[in-house]
Write a protein that holds these residues in place. Structure first.
Motif, short mmCIF file in Angstrom:
data_model
loop_
_atom_site.label_atom_id
_atom_site.label_comp_id
_atom_site.label_asym_id
_atom_site.label_seq_id
_atom_site.Cartn_x
_atom_site.Cartn_y
_atom_site.Cartn_z
N ARG A 30 54.59 18.53 74.59
CA ARG A 30 53.14 18.66 74.46
C ARG A 30 52.47 18.94 75.80
NH1 ARG A 30 51.34 13.58 71.14
NH2 ARG A 30 49.29 14.38 71.65
N ILE A 31 53.03 18.43 76.88
CA ILE A 31 52.45 18.67 78.21
C ILE A 31 52.73 20.10 78.67
CG2 ILE A 31 52.64 18.11 80.67
CD1 ILE A 31 53.03 15.16 79.79
N TYR A 32 53.96 20.56 78.49
CA TYR A 32 54.37 21.83 79.07
C TYR A 32 54.32 23.03 78.12
CZ TYR A 32 55.50 19.61 83.41
OH TYR A 32 55.40 18.95 84.60
N SER A 33 54.20 22.83 76.83
CA SER A 33 54.18 23.99 75.92
C SER A 33 52.99 24.91 76.16
CB SER A 33 54.28 23.56 74.45
OG SER A 33 53.25 22.71 74.09
N PRO A 34 51.78 24.41 76.48
CA PRO A 34 50.69 25.35 76.77
C PRO A 34 50.99 26.23 77.98
CG PRO A 34 49.79 23.17 76.32
CD PRO A 34 51.29 23.02 76.44
N LEU A 35 51.66 25.67 78.97
CA LEU A 35 52.00 26.44 80.17
C LEU A 35 53.03 27.51 79.85
CD1 LEU A 35 51.60 26.86 83.19
CD2 LEU A 35 53.37 25.11 83.58
N VAL A 36 54.06 27.17 79.09
CA VAL A 36 55.08 28.16 78.70
C VAL A 36 54.44 29.25 77.86
CG1 VAL A 36 57.20 28.52 77.37
CG2 VAL A 36 57.01 26.54 78.89
N PHE A 37 53.59 28.86 76.93
CA PHE A 37 52.90 29.85 76.09
C PHE A 37 52.04 30.77 76.95
CE2 PHE A 37 49.77 31.34 72.97
CZ PHE A 37 50.61 31.73 71.94
N HIS A 38 51.35 30.20 77.93
CA HIS A 38 50.53 30.97 78.86
C HIS A 38 51.38 32.00 79.60
CE1 HIS A 38 47.68 31.86 82.12
NE2 HIS A 38 48.67 31.58 82.96
N TRP A 39 52.53 31.58 80.11
CA TRP A 39 53.41 32.51 80.81
C TRP A 39 53.84 33.65 79.90
CZ3 TRP A 39 56.87 28.03 82.89
CH2 TRP A 39 56.29 27.49 84.03
N CYS A 40 54.15 33.31 78.67
CA CYS A 40 54.61 34.33 77.71
C CYS A 40 53.51 35.31 77.36
CB CYS A 40 55.13 33.66 76.44
SG CYS A 40 56.66 32.73 76.66
N ARG A 41 52.32 34.81 77.13
CA ARG A 41 51.21 35.66 76.68
C ARG A 41 50.53 36.38 77.85
NH1 ARG A 41 49.51 37.70 72.43
NH2 ARG A 41 47.41 36.90 72.47
N ASN A 42 50.04 35.61 78.80
CA ASN A 42 49.18 36.17 79.85
C ASN A 42 49.94 36.85 80.96
OD1 ASN A 42 47.29 34.99 78.24
ND2 ASN A 42 46.59 33.51 79.73
N GLU A 43 51.13 36.39 81.28
CA GLU A 43 51.87 36.99 82.39
C GLU A 43 52.92 37.99 81.92
OE1 GLU A 43 53.28 34.06 85.12
OE2 GLU A 43 51.29 33.17 85.35
N SER A 44 53.33 37.89 80.67
CA SER A 44 54.38 38.79 80.18
C SER A 44 53.90 39.72 79.08
CB SER A 44 55.57 37.98 79.67
OG SER A 44 56.15 37.30 80.74
N GLY A 45 52.72 39.47 78.55
CA GLY A 45 52.15 40.36 77.56
C GLY A 45 52.78 40.27 76.18
N LEU A 46 53.45 39.18 75.87
CA LEU A 46 54.06 39.05 74.55
C LEU A 46 52.99 38.77 73.50
CD1 LEU A 46 57.19 36.81 75.30
CD2 LEU A 46 57.08 39.31 75.13
N SER A 47 53.28 39.14 72.28
CA SER A 47 52.37 38.80 71.17
C SER A 47 52.42 37.29 70.96
CB SER A 47 52.82 39.52 69.90
OG SER A 47 54.04 38.96 69.42
N ALA A 48 51.46 36.77 70.23
CA ALA A 48 51.43 35.33 69.96
C ALA A 48 52.68 34.89 69.22
CB ALA A 48 50.18 34.97 69.16
N ASP A 49 53.14 35.69 68.26
CA ASP A 49 54.35 35.33 67.50
C ASP A 49 55.58 35.35 68.40
OD1 ASP A 49 52.92 34.98 65.17
OD2 ASP A 49 53.39 36.98 64.38
N ASP A 50 55.71 36.39 69.23
CA ASP A 50 56.85 36.46 70.15
C ASP A 50 56.79 35.33 71.17
OD1 ASP A 50 57.93 38.67 68.87
OD2 ASP A 50 57.06 40.12 70.28
N ALA A 51 55.59 35.03 71.65
CA ALA A 51 55.44 33.93 72.62
C ALA A 51 55.86 32.60 71.99
CB ALA A 51 54.00 33.86 73.11
N ALA A 52 55.48 32.39 70.74
CA ALA A 52 55.87 31.16 70.05
C ALA A 52 57.39 31.09 69.88
CB ALA A 52 55.18 31.07 68.69
#
Length: 195
Positions: A30-52
């Motif tokens: 719960r602490i780190y999942s928003p950060l990992v999701f942020h890296w996937c979406r905002n820094e790597s450009g993945l879609s929300a589904d791919d980021a998840a």
């Protein structure tokens, strides 16, 4: 080992995760999942589904290798987590080659290298804030609302203790005490995780 040291060690979130404590694992995610999701979406450009999907793979990898994580030199938990995330993004891109325009993998690393030092510091500060905010949210039941507000104003929003005391109709000493107690609890809980 004295009783105080034993208490600190046994209350460390990472220590409890390594002991397969389910509540500790859920808190770490719960602490780190928003950060990992942020890296996937905002820094790597993945879609929300791919980021998840990547996020799920990242935490699967963390769960199987957490026992091997050690803070070596400048190696931080967040750095280790970022490396796992970058690897999982690369895995996804290899798997989907030709089907996505994400900049993950080496493109992401190159992007980070090209950022000016001040921008990297801003990024790290934003990430620290994201992790800290999430950790504080999870401590909500542990402290009175007034104490949490005081801590938030001083540590997150940057108000002075005097300004926070005035806003919250508390004494300056009460603000300092609240900040101290919450910081101490965060240090105990996140001792091995805070960079």
């Amino acid at each position: 080992m004295n009783n105080r040291a034993s208490t600190l060690t046994s209350s460390s979130l990472l220590y409890r995760v390594r002991l397969h404590d389910q509540q500790a694992w859920e808190r770490l995610v719960r602490i780190y999942s928003p950060l990992v999701f942020h890296w996937c979406r905002n820094e790597s450009g993945l879609s929300a589904d791919d980021a998840a999907d990547v996020m799920q793979e990242v935490f699967r990898s963390v769960s199987t290798s957490i026992a091997s994580f050690r803070k070596k030199g400048s190696g931080t938990f967040r750095g280790w987590l970022r490396t796992i995330t970058a690897n999982k993004i690369r895995d996804l891109i290899r798997k989907m080659r030709g089907h996505t325009s994400a900049i993950g993998g080496s493109g992401w690393q190159n992007h980070l290298k090209e950022l000016p030092e001040s921008k990297l510091e801003e990024t790290e500060a934003a990430e620290d804030g994201m992790v800290m905010r999430r950790a504080i949210e999870l401590l909500d039941g542990s402290f009175q609302e007034q104490s949490r507000k005081a801590f938030w104003l001083v540590v997150i929003d940057g108000y002075t203790a005097a300004e926070s005391a005035e806003k919250l109709k508390m004494t300056e000493q009460a603000v300092w005490q609240a900040c101290y107690r919450i910081r101490r609890r965060l240090r105990e809980e996140l001792a091995d995780l805070i960079d």
